[in-house]
Design an enzyme around this catalytic site. Structure first.
Site, mmCIF file in Angstrom:
data_model
loop_
_atom_site.group_PDB
_atom_site.id
_atom_site.type_symbol
_atom_site.label_atom_id
_atom_site.label_comp_id
_atom_site.label_asym_id
_atom_site.label_seq_id
_atom_site.Cartn_x
_atom_site.Cartn_y
_atom_site.Cartn_z
ATOM 1 C CE1 TYR A 38 16.457 4.768 3.566
ATOM 2 C CE2 TYR A 38 17.781 6.734 4.434
ATOM 3 C CZ TYR A 38 17.076 5.536 3.118
ATOM 4 O OH TYR A 38 18.142 4.983 1.570
ATOM 5 C CE LYS A 93 -7.749 -10.385 -10.432
ATOM 6 N NZ LYS A 93 -7.219 -10.574 -11.526
#
Length: 403
Positions: A38, A93
């Protein structure tokens, strides 16, 4: 549903808590690694991407991340179940992308049925992803949505319900012709159903060289005197005068079923030509069960959408590797050349000797023939072989952004 519940009693438990999770790709165990992950370290790739947006493929997950997006208006064979109810399917999926192509995927369920609003939403989030897999969107809106998103985004977009079935059944058709010694241009193909998958199959078969396609929707033959058909169906108007699909099947070579369960009777296929090809893909119950069809026509070449019968037309044979190949070369689209390359690669793999581990998995000897027109979804060669063919087609058709 009762049949499914009886056959798969563990299904509800399997889905508890969902099927996907997010895992970090980099270590984050120290203060320095926190600064790298970060602030302040993250500022450096931000600046690189700001100067060149393609750098996002290098410094973020974009290059291996696919969005699986639906509004739930055509969920499997269950119809318009809505956005939230189709989430288990979209999660599934995403799992298939990870398992078969090692691609990360997020499922995104959009509670919006208006096509233009849906398109705006998807466009707005497209920068996050390397590709967009549209799923379970009803026809004819799905054609419009896919067409606009392909034109208005700069990443590969594909509505798998349309193209996956077309590509894989096309591969099966290629190999069926090799076995029967028939010619693509001489085939008479009867299509029962005129939804997204049926239209795309018919389009793809034309690409392969089929010239005679007779299509039926729920109201009958799509002919040139009808005024109740949309522009998409109008591509397949016929000058023929068949009263029913039963009449059209006389002298037909191929029956492509994408309609509803138990629609076809044994007598319906008795008048088909020698070595009839019947792809009955209504799911989970096909238009005619394989054992019924084979009893009527022992010379049949049969395919369904079911995993418990030979020749399953399973979209997992195509979509993971199409996106993997497209992302490999940073393609800005999925074009016809890439779809055709997928079908040819699948047909070619089915003709190769089957790996021993597959024979062990199925507890039988698998080999190219009437009962093995297309490869198993678990063939370990698929990932690199098919995605490689897709990537090469992308480069050769100038879809790749690699220099």
């Amino acid at each position: 549903m009762e049949d499914i519940a009886q056959k798969y009693p563990e299904a509800i438990h399997y889905h508890k808590g969902g099927k996907i999770q997010v895992m970090p790709r980099r270590s984050l165990e120290t203060e320095r690694e926190l600064s790298l992950a970060y602030t302040p370290g993250v500022a450096l790739p931000v600046e690189e991407i700001r100067k060149n947006h393609l750098k996002a493929f290098e410094y973020t997950s974009k290059g291996h991340l696919v969005a699986v997006i639906s509004n739930g208006t055509a969920c499997l064979g269950l119809g318009n179940v809505g956005a939230i109810a189709c989430k288990p399917v979209m999660e599934g999926k995403a799992v298939l992308f990870k398992r078969f192509a090692h691609l990360d995927a997020f499922d995104i369920e959009v509670n919006e049925k208006d096509p233009d609003k849906f398109i705006d939403i998807v466009k707005a989030i497209a920068p996050t992803f390397g590709g967009i897999n549209l799923e379970d969107i009803r026809a004819p809106e799905c054609f419009y949505i896919e067409r606009r998103l392909k034109a208005e985004t700069d990443i590969p977009v594909m509505h798998d319900d349309q193209h996956g079935t077309a590509i894989i059944s096309g591969a099966a058709l290629m190999n069926a012709l090799q076995i029967t010694q028939k010619k693509m241009e001489n085939l008479k193909v009867v299509v029962i159903g005129a939804g997204a998958a049926a239209i795309s199959c018919a389009r793809f078969y034309r690409t392969l060289g089929v010239q005679e396609i007779i299509m039926f929707d729920s109201r009958g033959l799509i002919h040139n005197k009808r005024e109740d058909i949309n522009a998409v169906k109008r591509e397949f108007v016929s000058n023929a005068k068949y009263a029913t699909y039963k009449d059209a099947l006389k002298g037909a070579d191929v029956l492509l079923g994408l309609s509803k369960a138990d629609l076809i009777q044994p007598d319906d296929i008795m008048g088909m030509n020698k070595d009839p090809m019947v792809f009955a893909m209504s799911n989970p119950i096909p238009e005619i069960m394989p054992e019924v069809a084979k009893a009527a026509r022992p010379d049949i070449l049969m395919a369904t959408g079911r995993s418990d019968y030979p020749n399953q037309i399973n979209n997992v044979l195509a979509f993971p590797y199409i996106f993997k190949g497209a992302l490999k070369v940073r393609s800005h689209c999925i074009n016809e050349e890439m779809k055709l390359a997928t079908a040819k690669a699948l047909a070619q793999i089915a003709q190769l000797n089957v790996p021993p581990e597959l024979n062990a998995m199925y507890n039988k000897q698998l080999e190219f023939g009437r009962e093995y027109l297309i490869p198993s979804a678990f063939d370990p060669r698929l990932s690199e072989f098919v995605s490689g063919a897709v990537a090469q087609a992308a480069v050769e058709s100038n879809a790749s952004r690699l220099q």
